[in-house]
Design a protein around this motif. Structure first.
Motif, short mmCIF file in Angstrom:
data_model
loop_
_atom_site.label_atom_id
_atom_site.label_comp_id
_atom_site.label_asym_id
_atom_site.label_seq_id
_atom_site.Cartn_x
_atom_site.Cartn_y
_atom_site.Cartn_z
N ASN A 166 0.86 -1.18 0.00
CA ASN A 166 0.00 0.00 0.00
C ASN A 166 0.90 1.24 0.00
N ASN A 167 0.28 2.40 -0.07
CA ASN A 167 1.09 3.61 -0.17
C ASN A 167 1.86 3.88 1.13
N ALA A 168 1.25 3.51 2.27
CA ALA A 168 1.96 3.70 3.54
C ALA A 168 3.29 2.93 3.50
N ALA A 169 3.23 1.70 3.01
CA ALA A 169 4.45 0.88 2.90
C ALA A 169 5.42 1.49 1.90
N TYR A 273 2.11 11.29 -3.14
CA TYR A 273 1.04 11.89 -3.91
C TYR A 273 -0.35 11.39 -3.48
N GLY A 274 -0.38 10.35 -2.65
CA GLY A 274 -1.66 9.89 -2.10
C GLY A 274 -2.52 9.14 -3.11
N SER A 275 -3.40 9.89 -3.77
CA SER A 275 -4.34 9.27 -4.70
C SER A 275 -3.83 9.40 -6.11
N PHE A 305 2.09 6.52 -4.62
CA PHE A 305 0.63 6.70 -4.52
C PHE A 305 -0.06 5.35 -4.35
N SER A 306 -1.35 5.39 -4.06
CA SER A 306 -2.13 4.17 -3.79
C SER A 306 -2.69 3.58 -5.07
N GLY A 307 -2.87 2.26 -5.07
CA GLY A 307 -3.49 1.59 -6.21
C GLY A 307 -5.01 1.62 -6.15
C1 PLP Z 1 -4.06 7.63 1.23
C2 PLP Z 1 -2.75 8.24 1.51
C3 PLP Z 1 -1.73 7.50 2.13
C4 PLP Z 1 -1.95 6.10 2.58
O1 PLP Z 1 -2.09 5.26 1.49
P1 PLP Z 1 -2.55 3.73 1.70
O2 PLP Z 1 -2.58 3.18 0.31
O3 PLP Z 1 -3.90 3.77 2.34
O4 PLP Z 1 -1.54 3.08 2.55
C5 PLP Z 1 -0.54 8.12 2.37
N1 PLP Z 1 -0.32 9.39 2.01
C6 PLP Z 1 -1.27 10.14 1.40
C7 PLP Z 1 -0.97 11.57 1.04
C8 PLP Z 1 -2.54 9.59 1.14
O5 PLP Z 1 -3.49 10.32 0.56
#
Ligand code: PLP
Length: 482
Positions: A166-169, A273-275, A305-307
């Motif tokens: 995931n993006n956190a990782a 970048y998050g999304s 970013f997240s998938g």
């Molecule tokens: C959503 C988000 C995350 C976390 O992403 P996950 O895929 O939920 O782990 C981290 N940083 C930003 C800026 C986000 O918008």
């Protein structure tokens, strides 16, 4: 008429035992379907509850029943209860939900629904063996990353790509690889928290990097970054403020400015970048966000970013950027701990393939489909629901069609409202919370939005093929209340 104590004693005398209950025809049938231990346990629970009720108050009022029919009465009623309990307990915990919240990327509801192609890929990968780490051309060991990395570098002009859980990782891995025991400069306006467990300062600490905050919550200048650069600095980090917006007397340093500063001091620049979004949403009037290519064009060295946000794929963290940085990340032992599994990679590959033909992506990826729905199309569905409900629910609730605003959600575009349409239900005899609770207990569960004394069902996030289920459930809540 029996005295109260006598009555309780008679009830207890006629209460069947576990074995007797298990021999009733309906329970016997259940024993063919469910493990014996589960049925026995349910019978114990139901009997114990009944015994406690009798003892506590004798509150079951069976006075009208002759003592001779008590036992058959108990057997019939309690076997029914056992059946219900067994059925309830064996329902899967993960259930289908109809999302009528109007929030397209709802983290509590599993974010992005997958495309048909992605689902098919998951089914293929999960139902048998697959070439996850086998190069079918050479017969040698392959890399699971090869399944998607090439697709990513074709879709976005970057040197390299990497996929994790995931993006956190992804952020954790990038910081740990590029800045362990070194300083990372971040604006105070970007120290985000995403859904409680992801907080930038804490992720930073876990990664072993040292957070160097600069600027103020509402204003950060390029010179704030410049003044903080020392020999200890390893990275300039830009975090997308996904789920909030600082408005008014506010200023953030642009990615381009950060990149130019990074170049000047030979420091890498990273964007969380998050999304991640691969399409241009400007034509929808959602002009508040640049897409992944825009971030890359700004010249950042690493972007994550997240998938399962705007990309519309499975949960994943995608890292794009310069070859050298990503190669180091791949060698980091942490990478092995957060690598993606075959089901994720299957769904992600199928999703990415859809993006190679953009009109196809807009048609096939549910998140993009929901985003582009015209208000008139949603209104048509809402009218259908209302026409079906009005005659049956007229004594039960006020039903109306109201304009409303849907949201992207998932920490994307916090300040963007998308015009939508809701079916609004204002019950006459019971509380709106009760209606919401009943709908949550349906299968599939239906989740709406409570606003004052009404339940709002925003239809932008309800799939066409779910409309009939929605109507059916709404008609049933009326029967439930009788
Ligand atoms: C959503 C988000 C995350 C976390 O992403 P996950 O895929 O939920 O782990 C981290 N940083 C930003 C800026 C986000 O918008």
């Amino acid at each position: 008429m029996m005295e109260k104590e006598n009555r309780a004693a008679a009830y207890l005398r006629h209460l069947p035992g576990v074995d007797e209950l298990l021999h009733t025809p309906s329970i016997a049938a259940f024993l063919n379907e469910y493990p014996r231990a589960i049925v026995v346990e349910a019978a114990r629970v139901v009997l114990e509850k009944q015994r406690a009720t009798i003892l506590s108050a004798g509150s079951i009022d069976l006075e009208t029943l002759p003592e001779s029919s008590l036992r058959s009465y108990f057997l019939q009623r309690l076997s029914q209860e056992v059946g219900q309990l067994v059925w309830r307990k064996n329902r899967p915990n993960l259930k289908k939900v109809i999302n009528a919240t109007g929030i397209i990327l709802h983290t509590n509801l599993g974010r992005a629904p997958l495309s048909k192609a992605a689902l098919e890929a998951v089914r293929m990968a999960g139902s048998g063996y697959c070439n996850l780490e086998l190069d079918l051309n050479t017969g040698r060991r392959g890399s699971r990353g090869d399944l998607v990395e090439g697709l990513l570098t074709r879709l976005v002009p970057v040197e390299a790509a990497l996929v994790v859980n995931n993006n956190a990782a992804a952020v954790l891995l990038a910081l740990n690889t590029c800045a362990r025991d070194k300083e990372v400069i971040v604006s105070r306006g970007q120290l985000v928290e995403i859904g409680g467990s992801f907080r930038m300062p804490e992720v930073m600490r876990q990664s072993g990097a040292i957070l160097r905050e600069v600027g103020a919550t509402n204003r950060t200048y390029l010179d704030d970054y410049r003044a903080a650069i020392t020999g200890q600095t390893a990275l300039l980090l830009h975090v997308h403020t996904s789920n909030y917006k600082i408005v008014g007397f506010a200023r953030e340093t642009s990615l381009e400015e950060l990149v130019s500063l990074g170049r000047e001091y030979h420091l890498p620049v990273m964007s969380d970048y998050g999304s991640g979004c691969f399409v241009d949403l400007a034509f929808l009037g959602l002009n508040t966000e640049i897409n992944v290519s825009g971030v890359v064009a700004a010249g950042v060295d690493v972007i994550t970013f997240s998938g399962d946000k705007l990309l519309g794929g499975p949960q994943a963290g995608i890292i794009l950027g310069k070859r050298d940085y990503l190669a180091k990340m791949k060698k980091n032992p942490l990478f092995r701990a957060i690598r993606s599994d075959k089901l994720t990679l299957a769904a992600l590959e199928a999703t990415l393939r859809l993006y190679s033909d953009l009109p196809e992506a807009w048609k096939e990826i549910p998140v993009l489909r929901m985003l582009q729905l015209k208000k008139e199309e949603i209104e048509e569905e809402a009218k259908k629901v209302i026409d079906a409900l009005k005659p049956t629910l007229k004594d039960y609730a006020r039903i109306s069609l109201e304009p409303t605003y849907a949201q992207v959600g998932g920490g994307a575009m916090p300040a963007t409202n998308i015009p939508s349409v809701a079916v609004v239900i204002q019950p006459f005899h019971i509380s709106v919370r009760e209606v919401a609770a009943r709908l949550r207990n349906k299968e599939p569960a239906i989740i709406g939005r409570i606003q004052e004394d009404s339940l709002w069902l925003d239809l932008r996030t309800v799939q066409k093929e779910e409309i009939d289920l929605l109507i059916e459930a709404l008609i049933e809540i009326q029967v439930d209340s009788l």
